[in-house]
Design a protein around this motif. Structure first.
Motif, PDB file in Angstrom:
ATOM      1  N   ALA A 214      -0.871 -11.418  -5.030  1.00  0.00           N
ATOM      2  CA  ALA A 214      -2.108 -12.192  -5.074  1.00  0.00           C
ATOM      3  C   ALA A 214      -3.127 -11.542  -4.130  1.00  0.00           C
ATOM      4  N   PRO A 215      -4.411 -11.864  -4.271  1.00  0.00           N
ATOM      5  CA  PRO A 215      -5.402 -11.334  -3.324  1.00  0.00           C
ATOM      6  C   PRO A 215      -5.017 -11.677  -1.885  1.00  0.00           C
ATOM      7  N   GLY A 216      -5.010 -10.667  -1.022  1.00  0.00           N
ATOM      8  CA  GLY A 216      -4.672 -10.881   0.381  1.00  0.00           C
ATOM      9  C   GLY A 216      -3.188 -11.026   0.657  1.00  0.00           C
ATOM     10  N   ALA A 217      -2.347 -10.726  -0.330  1.00  0.00           N
ATOM     11  CA  ALA A 217      -0.894 -10.913  -0.180  1.00  0.00           C
ATOM     12  C   ALA A 217      -0.281  -9.855   0.725  1.00  0.00           C
ATOM     13  N   ARG A 218       0.959 -10.123   1.117  1.00  0.00           N
ATOM     14  CA  ARG A 218       1.723  -9.231   1.984  1.00  0.00           C
ATOM     15  C   ARG A 218       3.054  -8.880   1.328  1.00  0.00           C
ATOM     16  N   TRP A 219       3.488  -7.652   1.560  1.00  0.00           N
ATOM     17  CA  TRP A 219       4.875  -7.287   1.304  1.00  0.00           C
ATOM     18  C   TRP A 219       5.680  -7.483   2.587  1.00  0.00           C
ATOM     19  N   MET A 220       6.878  -8.039   2.484  1.00  0.00           N
ATOM     20  CA  MET A 220       7.780  -8.219   3.617  1.00  0.00           C
ATOM     21  C   MET A 220       9.117  -7.579   3.239  1.00  0.00           C
ATOM     22  N   ALA A 221       9.323  -6.338   3.669  1.00  0.00           N
ATOM     23  CA  ALA A 221      10.539  -5.601   3.323  1.00  0.00           C
ATOM     24  C   ALA A 221      11.499  -5.583   4.509  1.00  0.00           C
ATOM     25  N   MET A 222      12.656  -6.245   4.336  1.00  0.00           N
ATOM     26  CA  MET A 222      13.672  -6.250   5.390  1.00  0.00           C
ATOM     27  C   MET A 222      14.505  -4.975   5.280  1.00  0.00           C
ATOM     28  N   LYS A 223      14.637  -4.290   6.399  1.00  0.00           N
ATOM     29  CA  LYS A 223      15.377  -3.034   6.431  1.00  0.00           C
ATOM     30  C   LYS A 223      16.315  -3.018   7.634  1.00  0.00           C
ATOM     31  N   GLY A 224      17.206  -2.057   7.661  1.00  0.00           N
ATOM     32  CA  GLY A 224      18.064  -1.850   8.818  1.00  0.00           C
ATOM     33  C   GLY A 224      17.310  -1.011   9.835  1.00  0.00           C
ATOM     34  N   LYS A 225      17.688   0.260   9.956  1.00  0.00           N
ATOM     35  CA  LYS A 225      16.918   1.166  10.806  1.00  0.00           C
ATOM     36  C   LYS A 225      15.540   1.393  10.190  1.00  0.00           C
ATOM     37  N   VAL A 226      14.584   1.761  11.032  1.00  0.00           N
ATOM     38  CA  VAL A 226      13.248   2.077  10.529  1.00  0.00           C
ATOM     39  C   VAL A 226      13.371   3.205   9.510  1.00  0.00           C
ATOM     40  N   PRO A 227      12.944   2.982   8.259  1.00  0.00           N
ATOM     41  CA  PRO A 227      13.150   3.968   7.183  1.00  0.00           C
ATOM     42  C   PRO A 227      12.084   5.060   7.210  1.00  0.00           C
ATOM     43  N   THR A 228      12.205   5.975   8.159  1.00  0.00           N
ATOM     44  CA  THR A 228      11.171   6.983   8.400  1.00  0.00           C
ATOM     45  C   THR A 228      10.856   7.793   7.151  1.00  0.00           C
ATOM     46  N   ASP A 229      11.891   8.248   6.451  1.00  0.00           N
ATOM     47  CA  ASP A 229      11.662   9.075   5.255  1.00  0.00           C
ATOM     48  C   ASP A 229      10.935   8.286   4.174  1.00  0.00           C
TER      49      ASP A 229
ATOM     50  N   LEU B 201       8.939   5.724   4.632  1.00  0.00           N
ATOM     51  CA  LEU B 201       7.567   5.489   5.084  1.00  0.00           C
ATOM     52  C   LEU B 201       6.691   6.721   4.853  1.00  0.00           C
ATOM     53  N   ALA B 202       7.321   7.899   4.933  1.00  0.00           N
ATOM     54  CA  ALA B 202       6.572   9.147   4.717  1.00  0.00           C
ATOM     55  C   ALA B 202       6.259   9.381   3.248  1.00  0.00           C
ATOM     56  N   ALA B 203       6.939   8.643   2.360  1.00  0.00           N
ATOM     57  CA  ALA B 203       6.779   8.860   0.916  1.00  0.00           C
ATOM     58  C   ALA B 203       6.068   7.694   0.233  1.00  0.00           C
ATOM     59  N   LEU B 204       5.273   6.957   0.986  1.00  0.00           N
ATOM     60  CA  LEU B 204       4.624   5.764   0.431  1.00  0.00           C
ATOM     61  C   LEU B 204       3.595   6.114  -0.634  1.00  0.00           C
ATOM     62  N   PRO B 205       3.438   5.244  -1.634  1.00  0.00           N
ATOM     63  CA  PRO B 205       2.349   5.422  -2.597  1.00  0.00           C
ATOM     64  C   PRO B 205       1.005   5.365  -1.872  1.00  0.00           C
ATOM     65  N   PRO B 206      -0.015   6.044  -2.398  1.00  0.00           N
ATOM     66  CA  PRO B 206      -1.302   6.123  -1.686  1.00  0.00           C
ATOM     67  C   PRO B 206      -2.012   4.787  -1.513  1.00  0.00           C
ATOM     68  N   GLY B 207      -1.707   3.804  -2.373  1.00  0.00           N
ATOM     69  CA  GLY B 207      -2.419   2.538  -2.300  1.00  0.00           C
ATOM     70  C   GLY B 207      -1.813   1.516  -1.358  1.00  0.00           C
ATOM     71  N   VAL B 208      -0.792   1.929  -0.592  1.00  0.00           N
ATOM     72  CA  VAL B 208      -0.069   0.986   0.277  1.00  0.00           C
ATOM     73  C   VAL B 208      -0.442   1.196   1.741  1.00  0.00           C
ATOM     74  N   ASP B 209      -0.737   0.110   2.419  1.00  0.00           N
ATOM     75  CA  ASP B 209      -1.048   0.132   3.856  1.00  0.00           C
ATOM     76  C   ASP B 209       0.064  -0.588   4.607  1.00  0.00           C
ATOM     77  N   VAL B 210       0.895   0.169   5.313  1.00  0.00           N
ATOM     78  CA  VAL B 210       1.900  -0.438   6.195  1.00  0.00           C
ATOM     79  C   VAL B 210       1.215  -0.739   7.524  1.00  0.00           C
ATOM     80  N   PHE B 211       1.033  -2.016   7.822  1.00  0.00           N
ATOM     81  CA  PHE B 211       0.257  -2.369   9.012  1.00  0.00           C
ATOM     82  C   PHE B 211       1.125  -2.792  10.194  1.00  0.00           C
TER      83      PHE B 211
END
Length: 215
Positions: free
Chosen positions: A161-176, A178-188
């Protein structure tokens, strides 16, 4: 320590105070997971104490962060929810949020429906579908060890929805990832979690769609 005491102690460590009704529902939910596990293959865990720490408390760790990001009522889609983790726990502790637990396996969606009926949770729904084919708009789209971040974001972006958030639960910080994110995604925000009784790294990757700049 009894299950009730362990649950309340774990909740307190997470900054949560449970009502008696919430406590009863959480423990009843854990009992349902163990009861139906042989039929539905919901979890590899068989010990109630491990279900408490690895499933209930692990899912409860998102409640305070979620309250910060979504303090008011709304709706949430839990993708690849399996037995309803964390979606069912969120539905129990946030009755102002309408939670849909999505799974491509019919019997797992049916189990969530069973949980909603037995625990009288009108804000919890089991949905049998693939995320790519689902329609609708959600304020929060969550996952817990569902897929890689690029796959999760690409597969569910149409459901935000407009203004929505993704909440992805992970174990260790998934560095690889995060480096391969689609261009339209902002991890804040990548938020580290400490789960009582769980000696393992946990984090939430919070993301949203990047704003489109109009010339």
């Amino acid at each position: 320590m009894t299950q009730v005491a362990a649950l309340h102690a774990g909740a307190a460590a997470l900054g949560l105070t449970l009502t008696e009704r919430q406590s009863e529902r959480l423990l009843a939910y854990a009992a349902l997971i163990l009861k139906w596990n042989k039929v539905y293959n919901l979890t590899a865990l068989r010990d109630p104490a491990l279900v408490l720490s690895h499933h209930l408390l692990d899912s409860m760790a998102v409640i305070e962060p979620l309250r910060r990001e979504r303090p008011t009522k709304g709706n949430l889609l839990d993708v690849g929810a399996g037995a309803g983790l964390p979606g069912a726990v969120i539905a129990i502790l946030r009755d102002d949020i309408d939670v849909s637990c999505l799974d491509a396996v019919a019997k797992k969606a049916a189990f969530v429906q069973q949980v909603a009926a037995e625990l009288k949770l009108p804000n919890l729904h089991g949905v049998h579908a693939r995320v790519e084919s689902l329609e609708g708009q959600y304020d929060i789209v969550s996952s817990r060890a569902f897929a890689s971040l690029p796959d999760f974001f690409n597969g569910s972006v149409q459901l935000l929805a407009p203004g929505a958030r993704w909440m992805a639960m992970k174990g260790k910080v998934p560095t690889d990832e995060l480096a391969a994110l689609p261009p339209g995604v902002d991890v804040f925000h990548v938020e580290h979690l400490t789960v009582p009784g769980l000696d393992a790294e946990r984090c939430i990757v919070w993301a949203r769609e990047k704003a489109t700049v109009v010339d």
